[in-house]
Design a protein around this motif. Structure first.
Motif: not given
Length: 234
Positions: A112-116
């Protein structure tokens, strides 16, 4: 996880965007949900030139909105690129825990580009990954979200299993989200043996900077370039 109602609303929103080229505001009004929900649901759907023109005819301000959205997208992508470059530099520092955490995420994490998002059934892997995030990125307890993924025969032990994972990763119930339960089909219920006595643990930290830094580090450590990681879905 989506409720059945939310799933229907999401599919309706995607159909209105894909088939009719509706704007986010129009879809929100027709479906009866927020603009932010619609934006999240349809952000991967590209409009055709004809649909763009139809929107422009319905809304004279549409061209300005498109230009603003495009500018914001360029700025966001440039920021993700800077984070990845910082990750490449960080990977060259020779920190063994950092390298191990990045490789573990490459193997077991979600993109995901905005979360782990890291899910595993191995307690030691979960423990190590949380230690990696805390030491390498100074992630505080309040930013962690933990979800226990259970099976139907775990329900009687739900509290025990939740406490087990929280102890394992060193977090409190303030970080715990509602557990999910996988129910068996009639066939699998007869055949299944309990190979995962504690189910799995899902660890989430929302941060574009951390996610993109790790992606840059993975590429540097493994010696490859993956440009599409800049543009993966959020």
């Amino acid at each position: 996880m989506f409720s059945e109602v939310k799933t229907k609303e999401r599919e309706q929103a995607r159909r209105l965007r894909r088939d009719e080229g509706r704007s986010v505001k129009e879809i929100a009004r027709l479906v009866g949900v927020s603009c932010s929900s619609v934006s999240h649901w349809v952000r991967d759907i590209s409009l055709t030139p004809a649909q763009h023109e139809a929107l422009r005819q319905r809304n004279p301000a549409y061209n300005g909105q498109c230009l603003g959205a495009a500018a914001n997208a360029r700025l966001s992508r440039a920021r993700r690129f800077r984070y990845q470059e910082a990750g490449r530099r960080k990977a060259r520092q020779g920190d063994s825990l950092y390298a191990l955490g990045c490789m573990l995420y490459w193997a077991e994490g979600s993109r995901n580009w905005n979360k782990i998002v890291f899910t595993n059934s191995d307690p030691e892997m979960a423990r190590l990954f949380v230690r990696f995030l805390r030491k390498s990125f100074a992630v505080e307890q309040a930013r962690f979200r933990i979800t226990c993924n259970l099976f139907a025969d775990h329900l009687a032990r739900q509290r025990e299993i939740e406490d087990f994972w929280l102890r394992t990763v060193g977090l409190t119930r303030a970080s715990l989200c509602k557990s999910t339960v996988n129910h068996y089909s009639r066939y699998s219920q007869k055949k299944r043996k309990n190979k995962l006595p504690y189910g799995t643990c899902r660890i989430v930290v929302h941060s574009t900077e951390i996610a993109q830094t790790i992606y840059g580090s993975i590429q540097e450590l493994a010696g490859f370039d993956r440009p599409e990681w800049l543009d993966m879905p959020p």
